[in-house]
Structure formats: C-alpha cells, structure tokens
Design an enzyme around this catalytic site. Structure first.
Site, PDB file in Angstrom:
ATOM      1  N   ASP A   1      38.001  44.564  42.410  1.00 56.36           N
ATOM      2  CA  ASP A   1      38.828  45.732  42.082  1.00 56.36           C
ATOM      3  C   ASP A   1      38.015  47.036  42.063  1.00 56.36           C
ATOM      4  O   ASP A   1      36.798  47.022  41.924  1.00 56.36           O
ATOM      5  CB  ASP A   1      39.439  45.559  40.681  1.00 56.36           C
ATOM      6  CG  ASP A   1      40.531  44.506  40.646  1.00 56.36           C
ATOM      7  OD1 ASP A   1      40.660  43.745  41.617  1.00 56.36           O
ATOM      8  OD2 ASP A   1      41.249  44.457  39.629  1.00 56.36           O
TER       9      ASP A   1
ATOM     10  N   HIS B   1      34.466  43.208  40.233  1.00 55.35           N
ATOM     11  CA  HIS B   1      34.516  44.608  40.683  1.00 55.35           C
ATOM     12  C   HIS B   1      33.360  44.858  41.644  1.00 55.35           C
ATOM     13  O   HIS B   1      32.213  44.532  41.311  1.00 55.35           O
ATOM     14  CB  HIS B   1      34.432  45.551  39.478  1.00 55.35           C
ATOM     15  CG  HIS B   1      35.575  45.373  38.511  1.00 55.35           C
ATOM     16  ND1 HIS B   1      35.621  44.331  37.608  1.00 55.35           N
ATOM     17  CD2 HIS B   1      36.714  46.077  38.340  1.00 55.35           C
ATOM     18  CE1 HIS B   1      36.753  44.412  36.921  1.00 55.35           C
ATOM     19  NE2 HIS B   1      37.434  45.458  37.336  1.00 55.35           N
TER      20      HIS B   1
END
Ligand code: NI
Length: 266
Positions: free
Chosen positions: A75, A217
């Site tokens: 993300d 991430h």
C-alpha cells in the site's frame, strides 16, 4: 563519391567490416543478458500472466499444483526511492504482487505504475489522497474515487480492477461508489509501525496461511528487506506468490464490486 554516399549505412558497413561484426556481437550479448535476467512468472490453471522485458517476451511456466498460495500486497506507493527496488527484487525472484497505489502518487510516477503492470504485477487503487473515508462526506468520497480512477485510466488505459480504502475503513457510501471489489487482508505485518525486517518476517510467518492476503507497504526500506527473505523462506515452506486477482481466480472466487474480501482460503 558524394557526401550522401559516404554517410550511408551501406557504405559504412562495406568499408568497415569490423563494425558489422561488432554490432552482431553486441546484439548477441544483449540478447543473452536479457534472457538471463528475465523472469517470467507463472502459469497455473487457466492463468497466463506475462512479464515482458523491453526486447523479448519469455514465458517461464511455473507449476502451482500442490502449492500453497500467498498474495503480497503493498500500500501507499509508488515511491520513487523504494518501489523500483522492490520491483527489481520481485523480478529477480519471479514473484508477482499487488500494489494498492495512491492516485496522487501514481500521477507523480507514471513510469513506475506502468512498469509494475508490465512486469506482471497487479496495480490496484488505494484511492486518490489517502483520506479516511469514514470521516468525509459522500461527495468527497465520490470525488476522490472518480479522480483516482481517471488517473489510473490515464496512465494504464484502464481502471484498476481492485481497490483498498485507506485504513480499511469502509461504509455504505464507499461500497456503493468504489466501483471495484474491496480487498482487505488476513495478515497484517505492521511494517509501517515496527520498521524492522526481522519483526515483519516473524509476524508474516506467525500469521501466514494458504490463501493469505498480506498487508505491507512499499514505501519503507525495511519492508523491502523483509520481502527479500520472506520470498525464499515461504518458498521453502511450499508457498508460491501470486497477485490478488490470480489468487481469487485460482480459488474459484468471483469478485464483485463493493464486496469485501479478506483472503482466499482453499
Ligand atoms: Ni494506506
């Protein structure tokens, strides 16, 4: 002999045979290096996903029969500093992943977005500005989603197939307007918090299961360091890496817009 003759390619080749040989040698070296560096992920069931290098297309068949499957998801990118490093790593290890990108960042780094898709990864939407959709107006949600879809369409020529709202916060307005299946996760590595490759690795191993969707991430170096060891370790344990769409397809799941999916167990 006039100037035009002297400058023509044909003339150069005739007069300089070594140049011809040199060009052929360079072409051969280029082809060999390209072949050796190219990693094409996958083929399983009816799936057929290619990673394409600039010069050549190679398909390396990978048998997923009997393999446990895992979908790494990243993300908040793309990041100019860290996402290309992760893409290099995934390429080197022939692993595919899913990137839930922010439209605002995708707009700044369109080449990274295109590269991710070209190399067989799934580019998905993490909305435009990472707003908390639980706290903003319906109009603001609609605007954010419309803007992000336009950005991805502009870069890739199509809308993202999947979406993940920031913080996993979802309400009925989000479901009604997101225009994509909503993908959350079943393994949260907390990589944004601990920023420690060993800790990320440990959580991933504790929580991993066949059909897991792993939240990470791609904007932290430590997350990428963790991926480096995770891929080898999980492969030793019989796992193979696929994108979320590949995982859903291999598990026979139909993805519907506005519906939330956490994992795809067998
Ligand atoms: Ni996020």
């Amino acid at each position: 002999m006039n100037t035009r003759d002297r400058l023509s390619f044909k003339n150069i080749f005739v007069r300089l045979p070594w140049l011809r040989i040199l060009l052929i040698v360079v072409a051969i070296i280029w082809a060999v290096l390209d072949l050796s560096s190219c990693t094409i992920s996958r083929v399983g069931g009816s799936l057929d996903v290619l990673q394409v290098t600039p010069m050549f297309r190679h398909v390396r068949t990978r048998d997923l029969d009997g393999k446990k499957l895992i979908a790494l998801t990243f993300d908040d990118g793309p990041s100019e500093a860290t996402t290309p490093v992760l893409l290099d790593l995934l390429h080197q290890k022939s692993a595919t992943a899913t990137f839930f990108m922010l439209g605002s960042r995708a707009r700044s780094y369109p080449d990274i977005v295109k590269r991710a898709e070209r190399e067989g990864h799934l580019v998905a939407s993490h909305t435009m500005y990472h707003q908390n959709f639980a706290t903003i107006s319906t109009g603001a949600i609609k605007d954010d989603i419309a803007e992000s879809r336009a950005v991805f369409d502009d870069i890739l020529g199509h809308y993202p197939a999947l979406a993940r709202p920031p913080y996993g916060n979802i309400n009925n307005t989000v479901r009604d307007n997101i225009q994509a299946p909503i993908i959350l996760w079943s393994v949260d590595t907390l990589d944004w918090k601990n920023k420690d490759a060993a800790a990320i690795d440990e959580i991933a191993h504790e929580q991993a299961h066949d059909g897991a969707v792993v939240l990470m991430h791609d904007i932290y170096e430590t997350s990428i360091q963790a991926v480096d060891r995770l891929i080898d370790e999980f492969r030793d344990e019989g796992y193979e890496f696929v994108t979320v769409s590949e995982l859903a397809k291999l598990r026979g799941a139909t993805l519907n817009n506005g519906v939330i999916y956490y994992n795809f167990r067998p």
